[in-house]
Design a protein around this motif. Structure first.
Motif, PDB file in Angstrom:
ATOM      1  N   GLY A 112       0.806  -1.220   0.000  1.00  0.00           N
ATOM      2  CA  GLY A 112       0.000   0.000   0.000  1.00  0.00           C
ATOM      3  C   GLY A 112       0.834   1.261   0.000  1.00  0.00           C
ATOM      4  N   HIS A 115       1.409   2.865  -3.451  1.00  0.00           N
ATOM      5  CA  HIS A 115       0.270   3.338  -4.242  1.00  0.00           C
ATOM      6  C   HIS A 115       0.479   4.773  -4.701  1.00  0.00           C
ATOM      7  CE1 HIS A 115      -3.766   3.805  -5.700  1.00  0.00           C
ATOM      8  NE2 HIS A 115      -3.938   4.854  -4.914  1.00  0.00           N
ATOM      9  N   GLU A 116       0.313   5.001  -5.981  1.00  0.00           N
ATOM     10  CA  GLU A 116       0.420   6.335  -6.574  1.00  0.00           C
ATOM     11  C   GLU A 116      -0.972   6.808  -6.962  1.00  0.00           C
ATOM     12  OE1 GLU A 116       0.919   9.605  -7.357  1.00  0.00           O
ATOM     13  OE2 GLU A 116       2.999   8.923  -7.397  1.00  0.00           O
ATOM     14  N   THR A 121      -3.696   2.869 -12.613  1.00  0.00           N
ATOM     15  CA  THR A 121      -3.378   1.619 -11.939  1.00  0.00           C
ATOM     16  C   THR A 121      -2.696   1.987 -10.629  1.00  0.00           C
ATOM     17  OG1 THR A 121      -1.272   1.446 -13.092  1.00  0.00           O
ATOM     18  CG2 THR A 121      -3.167   0.354 -14.112  1.00  0.00           C
ATOM     19  N   SER A 122      -2.193   1.038  -9.951  1.00  0.00           N
ATOM     20  CA  SER A 122      -1.709   1.269  -8.600  1.00  0.00           C
ATOM     21  C   SER A 122      -0.335   1.920  -8.508  1.00  0.00           C
ATOM     22  CB  SER A 122      -1.679  -0.067  -7.867  1.00  0.00           C
ATOM     23  OG  SER A 122      -1.252   0.099  -6.565  1.00  0.00           O
ATOM     24  N   PHE A 123       0.567   1.563  -9.393  1.00  0.00           N
ATOM     25  CA  PHE A 123       1.961   1.933  -9.217  1.00  0.00           C
ATOM     26  C   PHE A 123       2.427   2.977 -10.229  1.00  0.00           C
ATOM     27  CE2 PHE A 123       1.531  -2.450  -7.703  1.00  0.00           C
ATOM     28  CZ  PHE A 123       1.941  -2.283  -6.395  1.00  0.00           C
ATOM     29  N   ASP A 132      -0.986  -3.801 -14.009  1.00  0.00           N
ATOM     30  CA  ASP A 132      -1.597  -4.065 -12.711  1.00  0.00           C
ATOM     31  C   ASP A 132      -2.223  -5.453 -12.685  1.00  0.00           C
ATOM     32  OD1 ASP A 132      -2.082  -3.171 -10.157  1.00  0.00           O
ATOM     33  OD2 ASP A 132      -3.967  -2.197 -10.664  1.00  0.00           O
ATOM     34  N   TYR A 156      -3.409  -7.383  -3.139  1.00  0.00           N
ATOM     35  CA  TYR A 156      -3.414  -5.965  -3.491  1.00  0.00           C
ATOM     36  C   TYR A 156      -3.657  -5.810  -4.980  1.00  0.00           C
ATOM     37  CZ  TYR A 156      -1.806  -1.128  -3.465  1.00  0.00           C
ATOM     38  OH  TYR A 156      -1.727   0.229  -3.573  1.00  0.00           O
ATOM     39  N   SER A 158      -4.651  -2.331  -7.684  1.00  0.00           N
ATOM     40  CA  SER A 158      -5.110  -0.967  -7.994  1.00  0.00           C
ATOM     41  C   SER A 158      -5.387  -0.122  -6.757  1.00  0.00           C
ATOM     42  CB  SER A 158      -6.364  -1.018  -8.873  1.00  0.00           C
ATOM     43  OG  SER A 158      -6.100  -1.654 -10.084  1.00  0.00           O
ATOM     44  N   GLY A 159      -4.523  -0.207  -5.770  1.00  0.00           N
ATOM     45  CA  GLY A 159      -4.683   0.619  -4.593  1.00  0.00           C
ATOM     46  C   GLY A 159      -5.698   0.101  -3.594  1.00  0.00           C
ATOM     47  N   ARG A 160      -6.224  -1.094  -3.815  1.00  0.00           N
ATOM     48  CA  ARG A 160      -7.214  -1.673  -2.895  1.00  0.00           C
ATOM     49  C   ARG A 160      -6.705  -2.999  -2.371  1.00  0.00           C
ATOM     50  NH1 ARG A 160     -12.028  -1.196  -7.060  1.00  0.00           N
ATOM     51  NH2 ARG A 160     -10.399  -2.268  -8.165  1.00  0.00           N
TER      52      ARG A 160
END
Length: 178
Positions: A112, A115-116, A121-123, A132, A156, A158-160
């Protein structure tokens, strides 16, 4: 005459910014495209020449690509390998990459922390140039209905965060401590 609420106006503005910008769903939004402050300070990372990236604050080193992929010209190529949670734990005990053999699954909070918020997407794609996908963490999830059994672990995407049965096959992003 139809009255538009202020929350609807904001949604319309954000939709138009996304629709008419040159951002695809898989790209990282540039800071000038939308006024969302970056949650990741790229300057806090050292991009190493061996396919890893080091966080100068936490002193941890991350693989830039998922297990099974290869970094070529700052792009992760190939398909990631997918493992059950127990196979992932076993793999890390004997895994060697970039002349190190002390890789491990990150905790759910470590994932987490990468996370950007500017990214669809998450990173941040500059730091972690892979698509992702669901990633295993080392963090077990206690199943309340199963009298404290830990047949699930946190994953984990996409930030969730999600819980998955440990039998499912997910991708791995590994980390090591300096």
């Amino acid at each position: 005459m139809r009255v538009i609420k202020s929350s609807q106006k904001i949604n319309i503005i954000v939709f138009n910014i996304i629709l008419f910008s040159n951002v695809s769903l898989g790209d990282c939004i540039e800071p000038t495209s939308v006024a969302i402050p970056s949650s990741i300070q790229v300057d806090n990372f050292i991009i190493n020449n061996d396919g890893t990236i080091t966080n100068k604050i936490t002193k941890s080193t991350w693989m830039r690509c998922l297990v099974g992929q290869t970094l070529i010209e700052n792009v992760c190529v190939g398909e990631p390998a997918y493992y059950s949670w127990s196979d992932a734990i076993t793999l890390t005990r004997a895994f060697s990459f970039a002349d190190y053999s002390d890789w491990r699954l990150p905790s759910i909070s470590e994932l987490g922390s990468l996370h950007e918020v500017q990214c669809r997407t998450s990173f941040n794609a500059t730091l972690f140039p892979f698509d992702d996908t669901y990633l295993w963490s080392s963090t077990s999830a206690v199943n309340n209905g199963g009298a404290g059994q830990t047949d699930q672990a946190w994953s984990y995407l996409s930030g969730r965060t999600f819980t998955n049965t440990k039998r499912q096959n997910l991708a791995l992003l590994l980390v090591r401590d300096e």
